[in-house]
Design an enzyme around this catalytic site. Structure first.
Site, short mmCIF file in Angstrom:
data_model
loop_
_atom_site.label_atom_id
_atom_site.label_comp_id
_atom_site.label_asym_id
_atom_site.label_seq_id
_atom_site.Cartn_x
_atom_site.Cartn_y
_atom_site.Cartn_z
N CYS A 1 0.83 -1.20 0.00
CA CYS A 1 0.00 0.00 0.00
C CYS A 1 0.87 1.25 0.00
O CYS A 1 2.10 1.17 0.00
CB CYS A 1 -0.94 -0.02 1.20
SG CYS A 1 -0.07 0.12 2.76
N ASP B 1 -25.27 10.58 -28.73
CA ASP B 1 -25.27 10.58 -30.18
C ASP B 1 -26.43 9.71 -30.67
O ASP B 1 -26.87 8.81 -29.95
CB ASP B 1 -23.92 10.04 -30.68
CG ASP B 1 -23.83 10.03 -32.19
OD1 ASP B 1 -24.38 10.94 -32.82
OD2 ASP B 1 -23.21 9.10 -32.73
#
Length: 762
Positions: A64, A451
């Site tokens: 991490c 679209d």
């Protein structure tokens, strides 16, 4: 008819800076915190400079961002190191350098406890299946630690002597067998000036010893070791969820050799152009095109489609998908490292270094929170005894409890685990999200510009109506029209041929001729037939008032009408239009139900756009737009609504897609450009993925808020309990690590119901 379909090639220039993560996560290998060192080294550029070499290392305990910070602090100021790249998902470190030898780098890494193993350039990281698991010796030591800790606690309880020689001996045994890794990492953190959980836990243990609380010191270190192990296993689930995507593709494939014999070979050795055979129930190993055979393929692992897709010669197939019934021979079009599946996994892995907005907030909060709490704990230990004469040891104990609960682990691990789970869940649904910032932004979308052609519609004309005149037969009209148009290359002709009977049923046509701008004609069974527009019918003198009325009605509905006629009169009218996608209306309805305003942006004429909008339920229509007009419309929508998304499938949409807060690419499976450049790539042509994405974003946001609220709330409660003298050290450990486990489990809920399909039993 006008078309506005195109290729999706835009690149975004949003101000979403993808800084390396600074969130925390803890694992059985290495617990950590997000708090950086006070004198943290500056982040080096991630890209190598000219003339620099690159060394790769696999670091098994680099879990991490705290490990990342430790490494940066150690290497950033080292002479000859010019850049560092971190891949925390694969635990790989790239060191860009100008050093003649890497001995000093490797010594520095080992000095801070990083188990760095050199990798060859271009080699794929190999994950140890036992990574994160305890060895038999470690398990034994943990058992001894637990027995000793409970023994010390029981003995102190019965004898009322926390510092008797036997209690001290048991406590030291517990600390030595179960707590040594934590104490060692705490010492490394101290040298690195990093206030992480290991340092705070070590400080609490030594503080408890200093005030004579030996049983609590032993119990704290043992409970922390157990909780760290459980937390690591939970976090590995998020990592494994991503790794499992790549494991969808098999390691071997059945490939034809030079002599035509079928052999089982490693997928990595299969060349582009090779032919592989996939039997029913098997997973397809590599991207390719079907060379022979027919089957249905379960594409859910790639596109998220719920139903299998029929495949035949010439159809594209993807690695990781499942062949369900027929044998398929497939020509390989991409090697294992460049398959669509590999690109998906690569994108998800790369997003781990891109911080989401909430994660940046949490990291900035933790940067100041932990030092502030440590200072507050010190004041709690010192000020009350000095001012009021209260027992010094009692307030030191309260301060130690605060130090244990001070670590922001639960707070900082909540965001990366939740975001990774959300990204993986999206990928399993066929939605490829290019970063946590887009997953988080999704819930704020107020309007979506869509679209028309190729997005709401199929992008290909199709026959919608056949009007028979003067007793003519509908099927006969289609047969005659298809027979004529089989000789034409016009897109409208292809639609009529597809709607007609199979090619083998077509009637022979002689004296075929294309009539430019009007239609076609041909001789069938001694009769000349014409198929064309109103202009051709006028020339033939067959444009009657009845026919004119039919054509006017169809034109009003924005259909293209073709008339089949002889010189004696019209036989029928065939209407052709770009048809809707089957799920377009339901997807728009779901978006509307989510409170999202839907807007159609198209270059098509207003009449056609309004018809399509009415059929699917789009709220607003903007028609007859050039690409630059679409850009202006997106800006206007942002002014009106705020966060606006754009869904498109082509280069003409690029300016608008780049301007939108989130750009969605339509049908990205197999497309390098769409996968690499879109903010969110919908892997198939399913519009239903849009509301799915927004719903997933809403769930992700809700879980993030829950986790942050819970993590801060539990700490606030325990601070109060500590000040009141009602909390013990082991209770603080339970509260801190318990909160971490709960937020991890809560974040992993996003993975439920999103597992990729499994192969059929054979």
């Amino acid at each position: 008819m006008p078309h506005d379909s195109h290729d999706h090639t835009h690149e975004h220039k949003h101000e979403h800076e993808h800084a390396p993560q600074a969130a925390s996560c803890c694992s059985s290998q290495h617990a950590c915190s997000s708090t950086p060192a006070a004198n943290a080294a500056p982040a080096l550029p991630s890209a190598p400079i000219a003339g620099a070499s690159t060394a790769k290392y696999r670091i098994a305990n680099m879990d991490c961002p705290t490990e990342e910070r430790l490494i940066r602090n150690k290497l950033a100021n080292m002479a000859g190191v010019v850049g560092l790249d971190f891949n925390l998902m694969n635990r790989v470190l790239d060191v860009h350098h100008t050093l003649p030898s890497l001995a000093t780098v490797e010594a520095a890494l080992h000095g801070i406890g990083m188990q760095a193993v050199p990798m060859e350039a271009g080699a794929a990281p190999v994950r140890d299946p036992n990574e994160g698991k305890l060895s038999g010796l470690q398990k034994g030591l943990l058992v001894v630690s637990g027995l000793a800790a409970f023994g010390a606690e029981a003995l102190a309880w019965t004898t009322h002597a926390d510092s008797s020689p036997l209690v001290i001996a048991l406590a030291l045994l517990s600390i030595a067998t179960g707590g040594w890794p934590t104490l060692k990492k705490g010492w490394i953190a101290l040298k690195s000036l990093t206030l992480n959980i290991n340092f705070l836990m070590s400080l609490a243990v030594f503080g408890a010893i200093a005030i004579g609380q030996w049983p609590e010191a032993a119990m704290v270190i043992f409970l922390f070791a157990i909780a760290e192990l459980i937390e690591g296993l939970s976090l590995n689930r998020a990592r494994n969820a991503v790794q499992s995507l790549m494991q969808l593709a098999p390691d071997t494939a059945t490939v034809a050799d030079a002599g035509g014999a079928w052999q089982q070979v490693a997928v990595a050795t299969v060349a582009i152009g090779a032919v592989m055979r996939v039997k029913p129930g098997e997973r397809i190993a590599l991207d390719g095109v079907v060379a022979s055979g027919e089957s249905s393929v379960n594409q859910a692992p790639i596109t998220g489609e719920s139903m299998p897709v029929d495949k035949t010669t010439g159809d594209v197939v993807y690695a990781g998908t499942i062949n369900e019934r027929g044998v398929l021979d497939i020509t390989v079009t991409a090697n294992s490292g460049n398959s669509t599946l590999a690109k998906i996994v690569k994108v998800i892995e790369e997003t781990q270094g891109k911080q989401a907005p909430t994660q940046r907030f949490v990291d900035n909060f933790a940067r100041y929170y932990t030092p502030a709490v440590v200072v507050f704990a010190i004041l709690v230990a010192i000020v009350p005894p000095l001012l009021t004469g209260a027992p010094f040891m009692a307030w030191v104990y309260k301060a130690l409890v605060m130090l244990v609960i001070a670590c922001p682990c639960a707070l900082v691990i909540s965001t990366p685990v939740t975001v990774v789970s959300g990204l993986t869940a999206a990928a399993r649904r066929g939605i490829l999200v290019k970063g946590g910032q887009f997953l988080e932004t999704g819930y704020r979308i107020k309007a979506i510009a869509v679209d028309k052609t190729g997005t709401l519609t199929m992008g290909k004309p199709a026959v919608t109506d056949v009007v028979a005149m003067d007793g003519s037969d509908r099927d006969a009209i289609l047969l005659l029209a298809a027979s004529l148009d089989a000789h034409s290359a016009h897109p409208l002709a292809a639609a009529i041929v597809k709607a007609g009977p199979p090619a083998g049923s077509h009637l022979p046509v002689t004296q075929f001729a294309a009539l430019h701008g009007r239609g076609v004609q041909g001789h069938i069974d001694g009769q000349t037939y014409y198929l064309g527009n109103a202009r051709l019918m006028t020339e033939l003198n067959v444009l009657t008032p009845a026919l004119q009325a039919i054509l006017a009605r169809l034109e009003q509905q924005a259909y293209t009408a073709m008339v089949l006629a002889t010189q004696a009169g019209a036989l029928g009218v065939i209407a052709v239009a770009d048809v809707l996608r089957p799920t377009a209306a339901s997807a728009i309805a779901r978006l509307n139900a989510l409170g999202v305003t839907t807007v159609m942006l198209t270059g098509d004429n207003l009449l056609t756009a309004q018809r399509i909008a009415a059929e699917v339920g789009v709220s607003l229509v903007k028609a007859e737009l050039l690409p630059e007009n679409k850009l202006d419309e997106i800006k206007a929508l942002q002014q009106e609504f705020g966060v606006v998304a754009m869904l498109g499938d082509g280069v003409n949409d690029a300016p608008a897609l780049a301007q939108a807060d989130i750009g969605f690419a339509m049908g990205a499976a197999g497309s390098d450009t769409a996968i690499e450049t879109a903010d969110v790539a919908l892997m198939d042509d399913e519009l239903g993925k849009l509301p799915e994405f927004i719903s997933l974003s809403q769930r992700t946001r809700a879980i993030l808020v829950q986790n942050i609220s819970f993590a801060i709330g539990i700490k606030a409660v325990f601070f109060g309990l500590a000040l009141a003298g009602m909390a013990t050290l082991w209770m603080a450990v339970f509260a801190d690590v318990g909160a971490s486990l709960l937020v991890v489990a809560n974040g992993l809920r996003l993975l439920r119901g999103s597992k990729p399909a499994s192969p059929m039993p054979r």
